[in-house]
Design an enzyme around this catalytic site. Structure first.
Site, short mmCIF file in Angstrom:
data_model
loop_
_atom_site.label_atom_id
_atom_site.label_comp_id
_atom_site.label_asym_id
_atom_site.label_seq_id
_atom_site.Cartn_x
_atom_site.Cartn_y
_atom_site.Cartn_z
N TRP A 100 0.83 -1.21 0.00
CA TRP A 100 0.00 0.00 0.00
C TRP A 100 0.86 1.26 0.00
O TRP A 100 0.55 2.23 -0.68
CB TRP A 100 -0.98 -0.01 1.17
CG TRP A 100 -1.91 -1.18 1.11
CD1 TRP A 100 -2.01 -2.20 2.01
CD2 TRP A 100 -2.87 -1.48 0.06
NE1 TRP A 100 -2.97 -3.10 1.59
CE2 TRP A 100 -3.50 -2.69 0.42
CE3 TRP A 100 -3.25 -0.84 -1.12
CZ2 TRP A 100 -4.50 -3.27 -0.38
CZ3 TRP A 100 -4.23 -1.42 -1.91
CH2 TRP A 100 -4.85 -2.61 -1.54
N ASP A 167 -1.66 6.49 6.61
CA ASP A 167 -2.69 5.57 6.15
C ASP A 167 -2.94 4.58 7.30
O ASP A 167 -2.10 3.74 7.59
CB ASP A 167 -2.19 4.84 4.89
CG ASP A 167 -3.15 3.76 4.40
OD1 ASP A 167 -4.21 3.54 5.03
OD2 ASP A 167 -2.84 3.12 3.36
N LYS A 191 -11.94 -2.04 6.72
CA LYS A 191 -11.04 -2.87 7.51
C LYS A 191 -11.43 -2.91 8.99
O LYS A 191 -11.27 -3.93 9.62
CB LYS A 191 -9.59 -2.39 7.37
CG LYS A 191 -9.08 -2.32 5.94
CD LYS A 191 -8.60 -3.65 5.42
CE LYS A 191 -8.39 -3.68 3.91
NZ LYS A 191 -7.55 -2.65 3.36
#
Ligand SMILES: *Cc1c(COP(=O)(O)O)cnc(C)c1O
Length: 354
Positions: A100, A167, A191
């Site tokens: 990511w 993030d 998530k």
């Protein structure tokens, strides 16, 4: 029967949230209307937005500290682009700790110089880099608090004068941190917070408005702040369900209580991985994630037996990401200690059988 759901995302949410969200599809707040058919401008939905924002600030201990909360679309992946669009004038620093982060770096390169301050790519991201030097005069420094795919988690955060962007898609609301250290936090809801379809952004307003480029309306944080996340039709159901999860976190003792529970779950599973001679962990011990535990069988020929055993035990979502292989047990807030115990039982059963 409800499965023990270890899926990495979209993931398990509290059963009470599923129930309440289903009820709201049929009849929202006794209005005779479904949450799916009301106007996003109705008072009922404006209240949902407001409560969601307030709960985020309250749970992160950021009330009255200059932060705005947004619920946007496009996933965390669009934030890779938006962060740079809104904040990168000359150069930004990135910690590269996984797939990511790597994608975030790629997007930022459209807008300016990107310095990879540290990277663990050479070891397939199985640890968090330490002891690196942060360059001066960065527009911001970007990091990823939890690496969902590799199962590593930052336990400490870099200290810098530059705005710190993070993030937190896969560990938001899972542990207490001093969130005032961050200037912008983003997290895809699916998530640990709600269904897929919305992304939470918490931004300190005073870092915005400093780049010289023209920013298209939909990609400009200030547009969305000005319209309280209603510049266009927001993802009504995703925001509503996220609000229900935020309420559930608060009713169950807040982020500190989530953290305590998450530590218990992680300890239980990691000690089995360490003690059971059939398994090995993937990530460096000190950087292990409390959210996503990555591990594998030492003898691949036990795979078929083990896979059949955990499936029989009602366990779902244990296969590792293709870039790591093996197994990944995601233990988000809503997953009970009981579910982790069920997995550990299967692992020790396998040891007895093998
Ligand atoms: C899943 C994930 C993303 C991507 O999220 P999307 O909402 O699918 O764009 C980004 N960062 C992290 C840490 C993730 O776990």
């Amino acid at each position: 029967m409800k499965k023990h759901n270890f899926s990495a995302g979209p993931c398990i949410l509290p059963q009470d949230v599923f129930k309440e969200a289903s009820q709201a599809i049929l009849d929202f707040n006794d209005s005779g209307l479904s949450i799916l058919e009301i106007s996003h401008r109705s008072k009922d939905f404006v209240d949902v937005m407001e409560e969601s924002r307030n709960l985020v600030l309250e749970l992160l201990n950021l009330e009255g500290k200059g932060y705005k909360v947004l619920f946007l679309q496009g996933g965390a992946s669009l934030q890779f682009l938006m962060v740079a669009y809104n904040l990168l004038e000359k150069k930004a620093g990135y910690l590269n700790t996984g797939t990511w982060s790597d994608k975030a770096i790629k997007e930022a390169k459209h807008f300016g110089e990107v310095i990879e301050v540290a990277s663990s790519k050479e070891k397939n991201f199985n640890y968090i880099p330490k002891g690196y030097t942060i360059p001066e005069q960065l527009d911001y420094l970007h990091c990823t608090s939890n690496n969902t795919i590799f199962g590593t988690q930052m336990k400490t955060f870099p200290v810098t004068d530059a705005p710190l962007i993070c993030d937190m898609s896969s560990d938001i609301f899972s542990r207490t941190l001093d969130f005032t250290k961050f200037d912008l936090i983003y997290a895809g809801a699916q998530k640990n917070m709600g269904p897929a379809g919305t992304t939470m952004v918490v931004v300190k307003e005073d870092i915005l408005g400093k780049v010289s480029r023209h920013i298209p309306s939909m990609l400009d944080y200030q547009t969305h702040i000005g319209k309280a996340s209603m510049f266009n039709t927001p993802p009504v159901f995703a925001v509503y369900t996220s609000m229900l999860t935020l309420r559930w976190i608060k009713e169950n003792g807040g982020v500190a209580a989530m953290e305590e529970q998450n530590e218990k779950k992680a300890k239980l599973l990691y000690s089995e991985i360490d003690l059971n001679p059939l398994f090995k962990g993937f990530s460096a011990t000190e950087d292990r994630s409390n959210m996503n535990a990555t591990f594998s069988l030492i003898e691949e020929d036990l795979k078929e037996t083990f896979d059949a055993m955990w499936k029989d035990a009602g366990i779902n979502g244990l296969n590792g990401h293709r870039s790591v292989g093996g197994y990944r047990a995601s233990m988000y807030n809503a997953l009970s200690l009981n579910s982790v115990a069920a997995l550990v039982d299967v692992m020790s059963d396998l040891e007895r059988k093998a």
